[in-house]
Scaffold this active site. Structure first.
Site, PDB file in Angstrom:
ATOM      1  N   ASP A 123       0.860  -1.155   0.000  1.00 24.06           N
ATOM      2  CA  ASP A 123       0.000   0.000   0.000  1.00 24.06           C
ATOM      3  C   ASP A 123       0.920   1.234   0.000  1.00 24.06           C
ATOM      4  O   ASP A 123       2.093   1.123   0.365  1.00 24.06           O
ATOM      5  CB  ASP A 123      -0.872  -0.024   1.261  1.00 24.06           C
ATOM      6  CG  ASP A 123      -1.693   1.225   1.437  1.00 24.06           C
ATOM      7  OD1 ASP A 123      -2.420   1.605   0.500  1.00 24.06           O
ATOM      8  OD2 ASP A 123      -1.604   1.839   2.518  1.00 24.06           O
ATOM      9  N   ASP A 167      -0.237   5.149   0.792  1.00 18.48           N
ATOM     10  CA  ASP A 167      -0.555   6.148   1.810  1.00 18.48           C
ATOM     11  C   ASP A 167      -0.576   5.558   3.214  1.00 18.48           C
ATOM     12  O   ASP A 167      -1.217   4.530   3.471  1.00 18.48           O
ATOM     13  CB  ASP A 167      -1.929   6.765   1.528  1.00 18.48           C
ATOM     14  CG  ASP A 167      -1.968   7.512   0.199  1.00 18.48           C
ATOM     15  OD1 ASP A 167      -0.896   7.893  -0.294  1.00 18.48           O
ATOM     16  OD2 ASP A 167      -3.081   7.720  -0.323  1.00 18.48           O
ATOM     17  N   ASP A 213      -1.258  -0.572   6.021  1.00 18.11           N
ATOM     18  CA  ASP A 213      -1.639  -0.066   7.347  1.00 18.11           C
ATOM     19  C   ASP A 213      -3.098  -0.318   7.687  1.00 18.11           C
ATOM     20  O   ASP A 213      -3.487  -0.189   8.852  1.00 18.11           O
ATOM     21  CB  ASP A 213      -1.383   1.446   7.416  1.00 18.11           C
ATOM     22  CG  ASP A 213      -2.366   2.229   6.553  1.00 18.11           C
ATOM     23  OD1 ASP A 213      -3.143   3.027   7.110  1.00 18.11           O
ATOM     24  OD2 ASP A 213      -2.366   2.039   5.330  1.00 18.11           O
TER      25      ASP A 213
END
Length: 238
Positions: free
Chosen positions: A16, A18, A188
């Site tokens: 991922d 961001d 995250d």
């Protein structure tokens, strides 16, 4: 580094972007402010435009076209264009204005401060495994120096439905020529990254950068294979 499931063979890593490879909050705050100022100054009819107006335009569009959220860039462009039409701009001016607003948005959206630790970690990992970026967002890695680490970048919208749907995970495996079970996805978000990856047969690493408790977080649905608190911990797998 905490292990919750047996870790199998790793032949590639997907990431991922961001809030996994950098802190996305400051750039989003700045981009939101600059985008609002740009639209307000674009035409006199838009001078009183507010963030709430934009939010309402986005939500109205999603009510009409529920799947638009899979492509956040097009969703934003269409919402700005509709807001300009609602303010009284002609279709031609609204189309041009929305395009100009998106160019301004893209400029600020990719002014990201990437930690040196991220560069160092990705450089080490890329020497052993192919790396791929899989994002629901609209940051452009080539504009902030991360593109050279990745074999390719997959984006929700152009490359399939947004995570946790499995479209982009399957595409990554197909393009790499590697079975899903031999890919470790790092992210995250416990829903889009962890649950999405595990459900489609990948291995998952949760990067817990805000000292969250996996057993107490509301969106914790499936256990990751491992949990780390800093990206550099991944080099221990080499």
């Amino acid at each position: 580094m905490h292990f919750y499931r047996p870790l199998g063979q790793i032949a590639a890593l997907t990431f991922d972007l961001d809030d996994t490879l950098y802190d996305n909050h400051p750039v989003i705050l700045r981009t939101t402010q600059e985008s609002l100022a740009f639209v307000q100054g674009y035409h006199p009819k838009l001078s009183a435009f507010t963030a709430l107006d934009f939010h309402r335009s986005r939500e109205a569009l999603r009510l009409k076209e529920p799947d638009i959220y899979h492509d956040v860039t097009e969703w934003r462009r269409r919402a700005v264009e509709q807001m300009m039409l609602d303010a009284g701009l002609s279709p031609e001016d609204a189309f041009s204005g929305a395009r100009a607003a998106m160019e301004n948005f893209a400029k600020w959206r990719s002014r990201i401060d990437v930690p040196q630790e991220t560069h160092d970690t990705l450089a080490k990992l890329a020497k052993k495994w192919p790396l791929v970026a899989i994002t629901n967002g609209n940051a452009e890695p080539h504009l902030f120096g991360l593109d050279n680490y990745f074999e390719f970048v997959l984006r929700a919208g152009p490359d399939g439905r947004a995570k946790p749907f499995s479209d982009m995970y399957h595409t990554a495996a197909q393009r790499l020529g590697i079975p899903l079970e031999h890919i470790l996805h790092v992210g995250d978000d416990l829903t889009t990254d962890v649950a999405g990856a595990v459900r489609c047969g990948m291995q998952a690493c949760w990067i817990n950068l805000r000292e969250g408790d996996l057993m107490r977080i509301d969106d914790s649905r499936l256990l990751p294979h491992l949990e780390i608190s800093r990206l550099a911990s991944l080099t221990a797998l080499i």
